[in-house]
Design a protein around this motif. Structure first.
Motif, short mmCIF file in Angstrom:
data_model
loop_
_atom_site.label_atom_id
_atom_site.label_comp_id
_atom_site.label_asym_id
_atom_site.label_seq_id
_atom_site.Cartn_x
_atom_site.Cartn_y
_atom_site.Cartn_z
N GLY A 198 5.36 37.52 27.72
CA GLY A 198 3.97 37.32 28.15
C GLY A 198 3.57 37.79 29.58
O GLY A 198 3.68 38.89 29.99
N ARG A 199 3.29 36.57 30.38
CA ARG A 199 2.88 36.93 31.83
C ARG A 199 3.79 36.90 32.90
O ARG A 199 3.39 36.84 33.97
CB ARG A 199 1.56 35.95 31.93
CG ARG A 199 0.29 36.05 31.19
CD ARG A 199 -0.45 34.73 31.04
NE ARG A 199 0.19 33.62 30.43
CZ ARG A 199 -0.40 32.50 30.55
NH1 ARG A 199 -1.59 32.22 31.16
NH2 ARG A 199 0.27 31.49 29.91
N THR A 200 5.10 36.97 32.52
CA THR A 200 6.08 36.87 33.43
C THR A 200 6.18 38.12 34.30
O THR A 200 6.99 38.26 35.29
CB THR A 200 7.38 36.44 32.87
OG1 THR A 200 7.83 37.53 32.12
CG2 THR A 200 7.21 35.12 32.13
N ALA A 201 5.68 39.12 33.74
CA ALA A 201 5.70 40.42 34.66
C ALA A 201 5.24 40.43 36.01
O ALA A 201 4.07 39.72 36.21
CB ALA A 201 5.32 41.71 34.02
N GLY A 202 5.86 40.81 36.98
CA GLY A 202 5.51 40.83 38.20
C GLY A 202 4.50 41.79 38.78
O GLY A 202 4.26 42.93 37.84
N PRO A 203 4.02 41.88 39.89
CA PRO A 203 3.12 42.77 40.38
C PRO A 203 3.57 44.35 40.56
O PRO A 203 2.89 45.22 40.22
CB PRO A 203 2.77 42.44 41.76
CG PRO A 203 3.80 41.69 42.16
CD PRO A 203 4.19 40.66 41.07
N GLY A 204 4.81 44.62 40.23
CA GLY A 204 5.35 45.75 40.39
C GLY A 204 5.75 46.27 38.93
O GLY A 204 6.41 47.59 39.07
N ALA A 205 5.15 45.69 37.89
CA ALA A 205 5.49 46.28 36.58
C ALA A 205 4.98 47.55 36.55
O ALA A 205 5.62 48.51 35.84
CB ALA A 205 5.12 45.29 35.71
N ASP A 256 3.52 33.04 25.13
CA ASP A 256 3.39 32.62 26.16
C ASP A 256 2.19 33.31 27.12
O ASP A 256 2.20 33.78 28.31
CB ASP A 256 4.35 32.51 27.18
CG ASP A 256 4.27 31.68 28.58
OD1 ASP A 256 3.34 30.79 28.20
OD2 ASP A 256 4.93 31.76 29.34
N MET A 257 1.10 33.58 26.14
CA MET A 257 -0.13 34.30 26.59
C MET A 257 -1.16 33.61 26.65
O MET A 257 -1.29 32.63 25.78
CB MET A 257 -0.24 35.68 25.80
CG MET A 257 0.77 37.00 26.15
SD MET A 257 0.09 38.20 25.13
CE MET A 257 1.72 39.32 25.51
N ALA A 258 -2.14 33.68 27.39
CA ALA A 258 -3.30 32.83 27.36
C ALA A 258 -4.14 33.62 26.20
O ALA A 258 -4.28 34.52 25.78
CB ALA A 258 -4.48 33.30 28.73
#
Length: 279
Positions: free
Chosen positions: A13-20, A55-57
């Protein structure tokens, strides 16, 4: 996300960081593919169920589903509000199967193998750390194995999976085993790397693999590899059924039929490309 993907440690889900995106991935596309993979492996899920599993909105899931639906890749059942793969996804999958012509060439052999053994015959390829089933000829018996096209199964607990692993180069096999979780499905599942490697050596020596209730209690599978023009094990063919019918007394005759079908399909294939295996 499917259970297989989670076990491989892929970000959820949303666990990827800004560098993805900087690392070469597109986060929004990755999320869309996670959703597509999940609905493809289910018999229909609502928007909220998808969001919970990944685990996504809900708002993110809704935007992705609307986009996929606009392209025909996903569709919803108005009566149940459940989401399924759409016709465009089938077209994409069909293009993959047409690439080598293997499915078309295998179809009559799968039918013949089913008639010879009385059990369900299957065709599959290596897909990352799993077997991807491409085609099947079902037996007419009431109790039977069922692996519809698109189903994925763990390599270490699958007849075709072990037939393919047995012919992976040693250095590559070591890397694959290091990254695989040898999940226990039954008390006969090979969950230790050494035990699995010893079984793979036996498979290479005799020419076929045996899943002896390692994935499902009461079920057996005999498989053999299909080799392409470069000599690589690019696919596998198998028969699966209950242990009561696939008895020890029948194993020799059934394995000979599976090996013969694999040999007939071998060497007419072009070298495998992009099946998920490392080269």
């Amino acid at each position: 996300m499917s259970a297989e993907l989670r076990k491989r440690g892929r970000p959820r889900g949303r666990t990827a960081g800004p560098g993805a995106e900087d690392s070469g991935g597109i986060r929004a596309l990755d999320r869309a593919l996670d959703i597509l993979d999940l609905i493809a492996s289910s018999s229909g899920l609502t928007l909220s169920e998808i969001g919970q599993r990944l685990d996504m909105a809900p708002s993110t899931v809704h935007r992705v589903l609307v986009t996929l639906a606009a392209r025909g890749v996903a569709e919803t059942d108005p009566a149940t509000q459940a989401w399924h793969v759409g016709p465009t996804a089938f077209r994409h999958g069909s293009a993959f199967m047409r690439r080598s012509g293997l499915v078309e060439r295998a179809r009559p052999l799968l039918r013949r193998l089913m008639e010879q053994t009385g059990e369900t015959a299957n065709l599959g390829i290596l897909n990352g750390d799993a077997v991807l089933f491409l085609s099947q000829a079902e037996t007419h018996e009431t109790i039977r194995a069922f692996f519809p096209p698109g189903t994925r199964s763990a390599l270490h607990a699958s007849g075709i999976g072990k037939a393919l692993l047995a012919h992976v180069r040693p250095a590559q096999l070591r890397l694959m085993l290091q990254g695989m979780e040898l999940q226990r499905f039954t008390d006969k599942t090979l969950t230790e790397a050494l035990a699995l490697e010893q079984d793979l050596a036996r498979i290479r020596a005799r020419g076929y693999s045996l899943d002896n209730e390692e994935r499902t209690p009461g079920m057996r599978c005999i498989a053999a590899p299909i080799f392409d023009l470069s000599g690589e094990a690019a696919a596998g063919i198998s028969v699966s059924g209950p242990t009561l019918r696939m008895s020890d007394a029948r194993l020799e005759a059934m394995s000979e039929a599976v090996i013969a079908a694999a040999r007939e399909l071998s060497f007419g294939m072009t070298p495998a490309r992009g099946t998920g295996a490392e080269s």
